[in-house]
Design a protein around this motif. Sequence first.
Motif, PDB file in Angstrom:
ATOM      1  N   ASP B 382      69.966 124.316 -25.488  1.00 15.72           N
ATOM      2  CA  ASP B 382      69.458 125.687 -25.408  1.00 15.72           C
ATOM      3  C   ASP B 382      68.386 125.952 -26.469  1.00 15.72           C
ATOM      4  OD1 ASP B 382      71.077 125.707 -27.616  1.00 15.72           O
ATOM      5  OD2 ASP B 382      72.406 127.307 -26.926  1.00 15.72           O
ATOM      6  N   GLN B 383      68.087 124.939 -27.262  1.00 18.24           N
ATOM      7  CA  GLN B 383      67.068 125.104 -28.291  1.00 18.24           C
ATOM      8  C   GLN B 383      66.393 123.760 -28.541  1.00 18.24           C
ATOM      9  OE1 GLN B 383      68.538 126.321 -32.211  1.00 18.24           O
ATOM     10  NE2 GLN B 383      66.686 127.525 -32.535  1.00 18.24           N
ATOM     11  N   VAL B 384      65.076 123.785 -28.652  1.00 18.81           N
ATOM     12  CA  VAL B 384      64.317 122.572 -28.967  1.00 18.81           C
ATOM     13  C   VAL B 384      63.467 122.866 -30.197  1.00 18.81           C
ATOM     14  CG1 VAL B 384      62.528 120.953 -28.183  1.00 18.81           C
ATOM     15  CG2 VAL B 384      64.231 121.800 -26.555  1.00 18.81           C
ATOM     16  N   ILE B 385      63.542 121.988 -31.190  1.00 17.44           N
ATOM     17  CA  ILE B 385      62.742 122.157 -32.399  1.00 17.44           C
ATOM     18  C   ILE B 385      61.789 120.969 -32.496  1.00 17.44           C
ATOM     19  CG2 ILE B 385      62.793 122.429 -34.900  1.00 17.44           C
ATOM     20  CD1 ILE B 385      65.741 123.416 -34.543  1.00 17.44           C
ATOM     21  N   VAL B 386      60.508 121.263 -32.506  1.00 13.86           N
ATOM     22  CA  VAL B 386      59.495 120.213 -32.475  1.00 13.86           C
ATOM     23  C   VAL B 386      59.025 119.922 -33.903  1.00 13.86           C
ATOM     24  CG1 VAL B 386      57.268 119.522 -31.530  1.00 13.86           C
ATOM     25  CG2 VAL B 386      58.781 120.990 -30.186  1.00 13.86           C
ATOM     26  N   ALA B 387      59.288 118.693 -34.351  1.00 11.55           N
ATOM     27  CA  ALA B 387      58.898 118.297 -35.712  1.00 11.55           C
ATOM     28  C   ALA B 387      58.032 117.046 -35.631  1.00 11.55           C
ATOM     29  CB  ALA B 387      60.141 118.033 -36.561  1.00 11.55           C
ATOM     30  N   LEU B 388      56.828 117.218 -35.087  1.00 15.03           N
ATOM     31  CA  LEU B 388      55.943 116.079 -34.852  1.00 15.03           C
ATOM     32  C   LEU B 388      54.912 115.922 -35.938  1.00 15.03           C
ATOM     33  CD1 LEU B 388      55.056 116.462 -31.099  1.00 15.03           C
ATOM     34  CD2 LEU B 388      56.573 114.799 -32.144  1.00 15.03           C
ATOM     35  N   GLY B 389      54.945 116.807 -36.907  1.00 20.43           N
ATOM     36  CA  GLY B 389      53.937 116.754 -37.949  1.00 20.43           C
ATOM     37  C   GLY B 389      53.031 117.962 -37.885  1.00 20.43           C
ATOM     38  N   THR B 390      52.112 118.014 -38.827  1.00 18.42           N
ATOM     39  CA  THR B 390      51.251 119.179 -38.957  1.00 18.42           C
ATOM     40  C   THR B 390      49.843 118.711 -39.283  1.00 18.42           C
ATOM     41  OG1 THR B 390      51.944 119.259 -41.263  1.00 18.42           O
ATOM     42  CG2 THR B 390      53.038 120.784 -39.772  1.00 18.42           C
ATOM     43  N   SER B 391      48.883 119.591 -39.032  1.00 15.93           N
ATOM     44  CA  SER B 391      47.512 119.268 -39.432  1.00 15.93           C
ATOM     45  C   SER B 391      46.998 120.397 -40.324  1.00 15.93           C
ATOM     46  CB  SER B 391      46.640 119.068 -38.189  1.00 15.93           C
ATOM     47  OG  SER B 391      46.515 120.277 -37.493  1.00 15.93           O
ATOM     48  N   PRO B 392      45.920 120.139 -41.070  1.00 11.52           N
ATOM     49  CA  PRO B 392      45.470 121.145 -42.048  1.00 11.52           C
ATOM     50  C   PRO B 392      45.126 122.482 -41.410  1.00 11.52           C
ATOM     51  CG  PRO B 392      44.460 119.045 -42.503  1.00 11.52           C
ATOM     52  CD  PRO B 392      45.135 118.903 -41.170  1.00 11.52           C
ATOM     53  N   ASN B 393      45.426 123.532 -42.132  1.00  7.86           N
ATOM     54  CA  ASN B 393      45.147 124.880 -41.666  1.00  7.86           C
ATOM     55  C   ASN B 393      43.650 125.166 -41.742  1.00  7.86           C
ATOM     56  OD1 ASN B 393      44.959 127.806 -41.619  1.00  7.86           O
ATOM     57  ND2 ASN B 393      47.173 127.710 -41.746  1.00  7.86           N
ATOM     58  N   PRO B 394      43.070 125.678 -40.668  1.00  6.32           N
ATOM     59  CA  PRO B 394      41.617 125.847 -40.632  1.00  6.32           C
ATOM     60  C   PRO B 394      41.091 127.116 -41.304  1.00  6.32           C
ATOM     61  CG  PRO B 394      42.561 126.431 -38.509  1.00  6.32           C
ATOM     62  CD  PRO B 394      43.704 126.015 -39.384  1.00  6.32           C
ATOM     63  N   LYS B 408      39.457 115.319 -37.970  1.00  9.95           N
ATOM     64  CA  LYS B 408      40.876 115.672 -37.911  1.00  9.95           C
ATOM     65  C   LYS B 408      41.178 116.950 -38.673  1.00  9.95           C
ATOM     66  CE  LYS B 408      43.050 111.200 -37.237  1.00  9.95           C
ATOM     67  NZ  LYS B 408      43.657 110.058 -37.913  1.00  9.95           N
ATOM     68  N   GLY B 409      40.145 117.526 -39.322  1.00 11.04           N
ATOM     69  CA  GLY B 409      40.353 118.777 -40.037  1.00 11.04           C
ATOM     70  C   GLY B 409      40.722 118.593 -41.493  1.00 11.04           C
ATOM     71  N   THR B 410      40.810 117.336 -41.946  1.00  9.33           N
ATOM     72  CA  THR B 410      41.128 117.115 -43.356  1.00  9.33           C
ATOM     73  C   THR B 410      39.859 117.201 -44.197  1.00  9.33           C
ATOM     74  OG1 THR B 410      40.954 114.745 -42.964  1.00  9.33           O
ATOM     75  CG2 THR B 410      43.159 115.689 -42.911  1.00  9.33           C
ATOM     76  N   ILE B 411      40.045 117.518 -45.479  1.00  4.99           N
ATOM     77  CA  ILE B 411      38.904 117.693 -46.378  1.00  4.99           C
ATOM     78  C   ILE B 411      38.494 116.332 -46.939  1.00  4.99           C
ATOM     79  CG2 ILE B 411      38.126 118.803 -48.517  1.00  4.99           C
ATOM     80  CD1 ILE B 411      40.300 120.971 -47.937  1.00  4.99           C
ATOM     81  N   VAL B 412      37.206 116.075 -46.941  1.00  4.59           N
ATOM     82  CA  VAL B 412      36.693 114.798 -47.453  1.00  4.59           C
ATOM     83  C   VAL B 412      36.596 114.879 -48.974  1.00  4.59           C
ATOM     84  CG1 VAL B 412      34.723 113.206 -47.438  1.00  4.59           C
ATOM     85  CG2 VAL B 412      35.362 114.444 -45.339  1.00  4.59           C
ATOM     86  N   VAL B 413      37.187 113.891 -49.673  1.00  8.10           N
ATOM     87  CA  VAL B 413      37.069 113.852 -51.131  1.00  8.10           C
ATOM     88  C   VAL B 413      36.675 112.451 -51.592  1.00  8.10           C
ATOM     89  CG1 VAL B 413      38.814 115.645 -51.547  1.00  8.10           C
ATOM     90  CG2 VAL B 413      39.503 113.244 -51.546  1.00  8.10           C
ATOM     91  N   ASN B 414      36.136 112.408 -52.792  1.00  3.55           N
ATOM     92  CA  ASN B 414      35.904 111.138 -53.459  1.00  3.55           C
ATOM     93  C   ASN B 414      37.266 110.639 -53.953  1.00  3.55           C
ATOM     94  OD1 ASN B 414      35.510 109.170 -55.381  1.00  3.55           O
ATOM     95  ND2 ASN B 414      33.725 110.172 -56.312  1.00  3.55           N
ATOM     96  N   PRO B 415      37.727 109.474 -53.454  1.00  2.05           N
ATOM     97  CA  PRO B 415      39.076 109.033 -53.798  1.00  2.05           C
ATOM     98  C   PRO B 415      39.258 108.770 -55.293  1.00  2.05           C
ATOM     99  CG  PRO B 415      37.906 107.348 -52.540  1.00  2.05           C
ATOM    100  CD  PRO B 415      37.057 108.558 -52.524  1.00  2.05           C
ATOM    101  N   GLU B 416      38.167 108.532 -56.007  1.00  2.00           N
ATOM    102  CA  GLU B 416      38.271 108.253 -57.442  1.00  2.00           C
ATOM    103  C   GLU B 416      38.527 109.519 -58.251  1.00  2.00           C
ATOM    104  OE1 GLU B 416      37.479 104.989 -58.762  1.00  2.00           O
ATOM    105  OE2 GLU B 416      37.696 104.457 -56.637  1.00  2.00           O
TER     106      GLU B 416
END
Lengths: 276, 459
Positions: B382-394, B408-416
């Motif tokens: 009677d209940q389904v909970i979807v936990a497939l992950g999330t993507s960044p809030n726009p 994919k909506g993620t922010i680009v950063v210099n990894p260093e």
Amino acid sequence: MNKILSRKKFSENVNEYVISAPDVARRADAGQFVILRVDEEGERIPFTICDFDREAGTVTILVQTVGYSTMKLATLKEGDCIADFAGPLGKATDLDEYENILLVGGGIGSAVIYPQIKKLFSKGKKADVVTGARNESLLIYRNEFKTYARNLYEMTDDGSAGEKGFVTDKIRNLLDGGERYDCIFAVGPLPMMKAVANLTRGYGIKTIVSMNTVMVDGTGMCGSCRLTVGNEIRYACVDGPEFDGHLVDFDEAIARNGFYRDEERSHVCRLTGGVR
Amino acid sequence: MADFLRHEMKNQSPEQRVKNFDEVALGFDKATAKAEAERCLNCKNAPCRKGCPVGVNIPAFISYVKNDDMDGAVASLNGDNSLPAVCGRVCPQERQCERFCVRREKAGGSVSIGALERYVADYALKKGKQQERKVKTTGKTAAVIGSGPASLTCAADLQSHGFDVTVFEAFHKAGGVLVYGIPEFRLPKDIVKKEIDNLSEMGVKFRFDTIIGKTFTLDELRKNFDAVFIGTGAGLPLFLKIKGENLPGVYSANEYLTRVNLMKAYDKNSITPVQRGKHVVVVGAGNVAMDAARTAVRMGADDVTLVYRRGREEMPARREEIIHAEEEGVKFELLTNPAEILGTDGKVSGIRCVRMELGEPDSSGRRSPHAIEGSEFDIICDQVIVALGTSPNPLLRDGATGLEITSKGTIVVNPETGETSLENVYAGGDAVTGAATVILAMGAGRLAAKSIIEKLGDK
């Protein structure tokens, strides 16, 4: 904390609140909403921004007492504070591209079209307005609509003001009478918006509706406000609240909105001892 | 002579804990902590440290515990980790520090580093305020967007290096995923509150109900602050895109957990409505899926079934969460994928699933599952909970001129350095990586703070 600067009774269970919220007022625009919490234990509930004054730093909302939280809000007076007032959220409505506009407000939905007519008026655009309510005492912003609308048509279920009938009766009447609107913006209870959309589809007139859904965060995080619009999932809080009325799956939206009704009722009972 | 075998924390028994929201793991007592600390061989090259995203000097703080110098242990740990009571509870230690412990294979198992970290951190929280270190202000200001683990770490590091830090939070409460996502029984909200109170005492300012992109924009913050850190996380829930998904009774894990945790629906006196499903299906197998499933158990479900399209080996959740979920009666349907959510009278009545088999490893290195034809079956629920992950809030992107974002909506950063495409604007955590772990977010917050301090702090 945000202070209630003034509170005005509109009708038996509708109050207008002017809230001190300079940060929200600063960027507020017609069509947007806020999320408020009455107190520290409160729910997060969305309200349309009816009016705002950037210089005074105020935002006006209209609250219909329908459940536990709105009842709690109704117990607050001028000078009291509410715990949280976040916004402005959602996208602003932009009717700039249309020339001949009809605004339709049903019940409390008229609070959403009020800032629109004001905005259009300030831009020198004329628009017609149809408002509807069960009876005269539930019609809101009557003088304001008279001031800003090119033509105002009031409809009541019992004929106590304006004409007797539904807003859809008047819209049909206007369209059949030769009015050529290029956009109808309709806001009210879901069944009313559904009826308007079904009617205007036949006339091929662009119809925009404002979806009042269940929300938690109002920032796209919970997904409880999701709708099917043209076979795609859209979020009322971040993609809306306005959508193309001809693409919205209203039956699904009505089912989703009714989901918490029983639980809400039991909370109201606790607050009033069973009296509503 | 130190004990040979690893000590584990005592837990509330499964029978007891499914009836409450109290913390499951009870922590070490003094004797066990000391005995476990004595198992640490204090390796010269400290292999455990390379497994820690924030580089905690693990043998150092454990040595203090060994020598009964708890204040020394606290000072050592706090110097490396601004949220140790949180990390001790939610880090996937078996994949990080404990994975590299030399005792792991042949000497009775890895040292229980996570449990010891928690022991030291809880001692500090119980003891209360530490003596204040006087910090010379740099006269520089920093805005931190969001108040989850990445942001809190960055804010703490900057404030302790003399920056004047303001945290902007969209919700009415600080903590991000630590307060809306992770349930009370895994991370008590009191612990999070105390960690955040510590930051306030250091001088970090919090502004709630403030949504960057709406109330203020990034462009505005850049004008008013010397540096900006974006730690907005990944808040946008992913759905299955199958029929029936919008039926009342289908929740995103975000919504379900937010209602229960942040909005306190677990408390019967709370006014927050939430469906207390009797037959609950959770889709997914990460930590969030485990949290949702175990929450549903505590909310009074008769049965909770977790549906995951890959196998047990591929389940991304912490090992401890998987074990705890099973102990609490959560049933796993592995190699199973939802095909349709079924409805009766406009409400969820079941979920149609298909059995899967694993094929060749895909780009992520995991073996990709394929549906087995004709294997459809229904689970009544009677209940389904979807936990497939999330993507960044726009939302942040409105009024963020020039901020580079991936498809994919993620922010680009210099990894260093953690710096974005905008000068003096840094980002880290799930907003950059997509949904990941608390500790990785903290590592990113720390890296950004270090870069900001090097660039703008007192030389």
